[in-house]
Design an enzyme around this catalytic site. Structure first.
Site, short mmCIF file in Angstrom:
data_model
loop_
_atom_site.label_atom_id
_atom_site.label_comp_id
_atom_site.label_asym_id
_atom_site.label_seq_id
_atom_site.Cartn_x
_atom_site.Cartn_y
_atom_site.Cartn_z
N ASP A 1 -6.96 8.96 -5.67
CA ASP A 1 -6.74 9.90 -4.55
C ASP A 1 -5.39 10.58 -4.76
OD1 ASP A 1 -4.71 8.16 -3.38
OD2 ASP A 1 -6.37 6.93 -2.67
N ASP B 1 -11.25 -2.92 -2.24
CA ASP B 1 -11.76 -3.66 -1.08
C ASP B 1 -13.28 -3.71 -1.20
OD1 ASP B 1 -12.32 -4.77 1.34
OD2 ASP B 1 -11.24 -3.32 2.56
N THR B 2 -13.98 -2.76 -0.62
CA THR B 2 -15.45 -2.76 -0.76
C THR B 2 -15.89 -2.16 -2.09
OG1 THR B 2 -15.68 -0.55 0.19
CG2 THR B 2 -15.70 -2.42 1.73
N THR C 1 -14.32 3.33 -3.00
CA THR C 1 -13.42 4.34 -3.55
C THR C 1 -13.53 4.38 -5.07
OG1 THR C 1 -11.87 3.97 -1.76
CG2 THR C 1 -10.99 5.02 -3.74
N LYS D 1 -10.28 13.10 -2.71
CA LYS D 1 -11.15 12.25 -1.90
C LYS D 1 -10.99 12.63 -0.44
CE LYS D 1 -9.80 7.83 -0.98
NZ LYS D 1 -9.51 6.41 -1.16
N HIS E 1 0.84 -1.20 0.00
CA HIS E 1 0.00 0.00 0.00
C HIS E 1 0.87 1.25 0.00
CE1 HIS E 1 -3.39 2.56 0.68
NE2 HIS E 1 -2.92 2.96 1.85
C1 R5P Z 1 -6.82 3.68 -0.20
O1 R5P Z 1 -5.92 4.44 0.13
C2 R5P Z 1 -6.56 2.45 -0.99
O2 R5P Z 1 -5.55 2.63 -1.93
C3 R5P Z 1 -7.83 1.97 -1.68
O3 R5P Z 1 -8.27 2.99 -2.57
C4 R5P Z 1 -8.93 1.69 -0.70
O4 R5P Z 1 -8.43 1.09 0.46
C5 R5P Z 1 -9.94 0.78 -1.33
O5 R5P Z 1 -10.94 0.50 -0.40
P1 R5P Z 1 -12.45 0.44 -0.82
O6 R5P Z 1 -12.53 -0.39 -2.07
O7 R5P Z 1 -13.15 -0.20 0.35
O8 R5P Z 1 -12.91 1.85 -1.04
#
Ligand code: R5P
Length: 236
Positions: free
Chosen positions: A88, A144-145, A148, A112, A48
């Protein structure tokens, strides 16, 4: 002689700092657990943040899925129409590398904001950069979910973007990511299989690329005492 832990997906990587008081830095704990369990070296993919490499007391080979993902984009889309979009502001430097590898494509990013007290929820989004009529390649380290990335697709479409193609290394795909991605209006969602993706999470516009060739080459270089950096043409 030596134990190398291969983690295609490094767990707790997003918990790499205290976002507010009394939070643990779990990414560091993972590094300590691996060391205590006997790992001498780590091979991992698209952390990350780069600085997580410093959490482990020993060599860390930090590999990138960028080449595989970018090859897929080059094969399927007209580079002249492409704008690379970071979801972001923190990922703009990675987006710059993407833009270079896609023939010097223009860049945009999504501004964001999050409420630190509400996990997995984005507060607001707006596009910075010119995306009207462009094929937007929206990049991220993980989905993830899907909040974003689906939010980013929405604001890109509102800003007049043409096709939006999502390219991310790790498909965590927690519920309701599959539903969100399938219905967010993206033309294609490309991820790698650093995490297994179960059949119930598959949808028609999802492409899953194999990370095995990259890991295979890396393991060979490490075990033959070769050069991992050479896998990135010296740009690792
Ligand atoms: C954030 O800094 C990460 O790079 C991802 O954009 C984020 O964690 C993705 O999470 P989700 O799909 O739940 O928004």
């Amino acid at each position: 002689k030596r134990i190398t832990a291969i983690l295609p997906f490094y767990p707790y990587a997003r918990q790499d700092k205290k976002h507010r008081g009394r939070e643990p830095i779990s990414a560091r704990l993972v590094a300590d657990l691996l060391k205590t369990a006997g790992a001498d070296r780590i091979i991992t993919v698209d952390l990350h943040t780069d600085q997580i490499q410093g959490f482990f007391d020993g060599p860390v080979d930090h590999m990138h899925a960028h080449s595989q993902l970018a090859d897929h984009i080059r094969e399927g889309y007209n580079l002249e129409h492409i704008t690379v979009v970071s979801p972001d502001s923190g990922r703009v430097r990675v987006a710059e590398k993407w833009a270079d590898s896609l023939g010097g494509a223009p860049l945009a990013f999504i501004h964001k904001t999050r409420d630190p007290l509400v996990p997995n929820q984005v507060k607001s989004n707006r596009v910075v950069g010119e995306v009207e009529g462009r094929t937007c390649i929206l990049i991220d380290d993980m989905i993830d979910t899907g909040g974003t990335i689906a939010g980013a697709v929405k604001v890109l479409k509102e800003a007049g973007a043409g096709d939006v193609v999502i390219a991310a290394t790790h498909g965590v795909l927690s519920h309701p990511a599959a539903e969100r991605l399938a219905s967010c209006g993206a033309k294609e969602v490309v991820v790698t299989n650093t995490l297994p993706i179960s059949d119930d999470k598959l949808f028609p516009s999802l492409t899953v690329l194999s990370i095995a060739p990259l890991l295979g080459k890396t393991i060979r270089e490490v075990f033959e005492n070769g050069s991992v950096t050479s896998l990135f043409n010296g740009n690792a």
